[in-house]
Design an enzyme around this catalytic site. Structure first.
Site, PDB file in Angstrom:
ATOM      1  N   GLY A  16       9.161   9.027  -7.579  1.00 60.08           N
ATOM      2  CA  GLY A  16       9.870   8.243  -6.580  1.00 60.08           C
ATOM      3  C   GLY A  16      10.180   8.970  -5.284  1.00 60.08           C
ATOM      4  N   ASN A  18       8.493   8.684  -2.589  1.00 58.20           N
ATOM      5  CA  ASN A  18       8.339   7.692  -1.510  1.00 58.20           C
ATOM      6  C   ASN A  18       9.547   6.760  -1.455  1.00 58.20           C
ATOM      7  OD1 ASN A  18       5.706   7.795   0.072  1.00 58.20           O
ATOM      8  ND2 ASN A  18       5.059   8.232  -2.015  1.00 58.20           N
ATOM      9  N   MET A  95       1.934   2.233 -10.730  1.00 58.51           N
ATOM     10  CA  MET A  95       0.602   2.530 -11.259  1.00 58.51           C
ATOM     11  C   MET A  95      -0.011   1.371 -12.048  1.00 58.51           C
ATOM     12  SD  MET A  95       0.105   5.347  -9.942  1.00 58.51           S
ATOM     13  CE  MET A  95       0.941   6.753  -9.231  1.00 58.51           C
ATOM     14  N   ASN A 112       1.704  -1.406   0.053  1.00 59.05           N
ATOM     15  CA  ASN A 112       1.458  -0.287  -0.855  1.00 59.05           C
ATOM     16  C   ASN A 112       1.150   0.964  -0.035  1.00 59.05           C
ATOM     17  OD1 ASN A 112       0.711   1.050  -3.387  1.00 59.05           O
ATOM     18  ND2 ASN A 112      -1.428   0.830  -2.722  1.00 59.05           N
ATOM     19  N   HIS A 114      -1.092   4.434  -0.329  1.00 65.80           N
ATOM     20  CA  HIS A 114      -2.169   5.035  -1.111  1.00 65.80           C
ATOM     21  C   HIS A 114      -2.473   6.425  -0.536  1.00 65.80           C
ATOM     22  CE1 HIS A 114      -5.586   5.201  -3.781  1.00 65.80           C
ATOM     23  NE2 HIS A 114      -6.270   5.702  -2.768  1.00 65.80           N
ATOM     24  N   ASP A 155      -6.386  -1.911  -3.459  1.00 63.85           N
ATOM     25  CA  ASP A 155      -6.452  -1.125  -2.216  1.00 63.85           C
ATOM     26  C   ASP A 155      -7.303  -1.793  -1.138  1.00 63.85           C
ATOM     27  OD1 ASP A 155      -4.824   0.896  -3.340  1.00 63.85           O
ATOM     28  OD2 ASP A 155      -6.570   1.851  -4.243  1.00 63.85           O
ATOM     29  N   GLU A 185       2.549  10.350   3.883  1.00 63.91           N
ATOM     30  CA  GLU A 185       3.199   9.233   3.176  1.00 63.91           C
ATOM     31  C   GLU A 185       4.661   9.040   3.574  1.00 63.91           C
ATOM     32  OE1 GLU A 185       2.362   8.783  -1.048  1.00 63.91           O
ATOM     33  OE2 GLU A 185       0.850  10.330  -0.911  1.00 63.91           O
TER      34      GLU A 185
HETATM   35  C1  GAR Z   1       2.103   8.825  -4.222  1.00 61.31           C
HETATM   36  O1  GAR Z   1       1.266   9.848  -3.800  1.00 61.31           O
HETATM   37  C2  GAR Z   1       1.461   7.479  -3.939  1.00 61.31           C
HETATM   38  O2  GAR Z   1       0.736   7.440  -2.760  1.00 61.31           O
HETATM   39  C3  GAR Z   1       0.563   7.330  -5.135  1.00 61.31           C
HETATM   40  O3  GAR Z   1       1.306   7.848  -6.217  1.00 61.31           O
HETATM   41  C4  GAR Z   1       2.226   8.830  -5.737  1.00 61.31           C
HETATM   42  C5  GAR Z   1       3.609   8.450  -6.199  1.00 61.31           C
HETATM   43  O4  GAR Z   1       4.543   9.455  -5.905  1.00 61.31           O
HETATM   44  N1  GAR Z   1       0.156   5.971  -5.316  1.00 61.31           N
HETATM   45  C6  GAR Z   1      -1.042   5.623  -5.753  1.00 61.31           C
HETATM   46  O5  GAR Z   1      -1.883   6.413  -6.081  1.00 61.31           O
HETATM   47  C7  GAR Z   1      -1.274   4.124  -5.843  1.00 61.31           C
HETATM   48  N2  GAR Z   1      -2.687   3.837  -5.929  1.00 61.31           N
HETATM   49  P1  GAR Z   1       6.101   9.148  -5.841  1.00 61.31           P
HETATM   50  O6  GAR Z   1       6.488   8.471  -7.162  1.00 61.31           O
HETATM   51  O7  GAR Z   1       6.720  10.519  -5.726  1.00 61.31           O
HETATM   52  O8  GAR Z   1       6.375   8.280  -4.648  1.00 61.31           O
END
Ligand code: GAR
Length: 205
Positions: A16, A18, A95, A112, A114, A155, A185
């Site tokens: 989490g 992001n 996910m 989203n 990515h 995506d 991000e």
């Molecule tokens: C992030 O890097 C996000 O971009 C990716 O998972 C990670 C989650 O990190 N998302 C994907 O790959 C979706 N296709 P977080 O839980 O620390 O935010």
């Protein structure tokens, strides 16, 4: 409600960071038109849930194993989101691929992040650390992150923002993931959420 802040639900599966970037953005007063109404995880151990609790935000868990089918999961998820008055859905490291039918409930209202420059290293099977493993395997010198609207193609929705990040010679998937998060991000995602809320709220006035 007319002129009220836009209610944003954040879907998560893991750490989490992001979500944290969005919370920090709100706390810094940079998201005047949006508020987080709920955080929903498909993983009971997701640290993202703790981050939500620390901010007194409803932290909800909906596990796939407690549902009969993907359809059942999505029906329950939709009910949860509606219960919390959700207007915008933000996928922050969620996910799970959501069906076109589910997504159609939030057309132009679901975004989203990515961890690559779409259309590279994206689509089914490209998530989390795997994306960076594939980028290193391929030998790209530049990667990055993309924020996009969610549609029925994984995506594949309209791109909102992208930021490039340099790959270093000795990068591991982990070091690259961290740099993409820090430099791309955590910067472009909260801003995109805020911009979308501003646009929607403007339409309410
Ligand atoms: C992030 O890097 C996000 O971009 C990716 O998972 C990670 C989650 O990190 N998302 C994907 O790959 C979706 N296709 P977080 O839980 O620390 O935010």
């Amino acid at each position: 409600m007319r002129d009220s802040k836009v209610r944003v639900a954040v879907l998560v599966s893991g750490g989490g960071t992001n979500l944290q970037a969005i919370l920090d953005y709100i706390e810094a007063g940079k998201m005047p038109d949006g508020e987080i109404c709920a955080v929903v995880s498909d993983n009971a151990d997701a640290y993202a849930l703790e981050r939500a609790k620390k901010h007194n935000i409803p932290a909800l868990t909906l596990l796939r194993k407690d549902c009969d089918s993907k359809e059942d999961y999505e029906n329950k998820l939709l009910a949860l989101l509606r219960d919390h008055g959700t207007e915008v859905v933000v996928l922050a490291g969620f996910m799970r691929i959501l069906s076109g039918e589910f997504v159609s409930n939030f057309e132009d209202r679901m975004i989203n992040v990515h961890p690559s420059l779409i259309p590279s290293f994206c689509g089914k099977g490209f998530y989390g650390l795997h994306v960076h493993e594939k980028a290193l395997e391929y030998g790209v010198k530049v990667t990055g992150a993309t924020v996009h609207f969610v549609n029925s193609i994984p995506d594949g929705g309209q791109i909102i923002a992208q930021k490039a990040v340099r790959v270093h010679k000795n990068d591991t998937p982990e070091t690259l993931q961290r740099r993409v998060m820090e430099q791309a991000e955590w910067k472009i995602f909260p801003k995109a959420v805020s911009d979308l809320c501003r646009k929607i709220r403007k339409g309410k006035k």
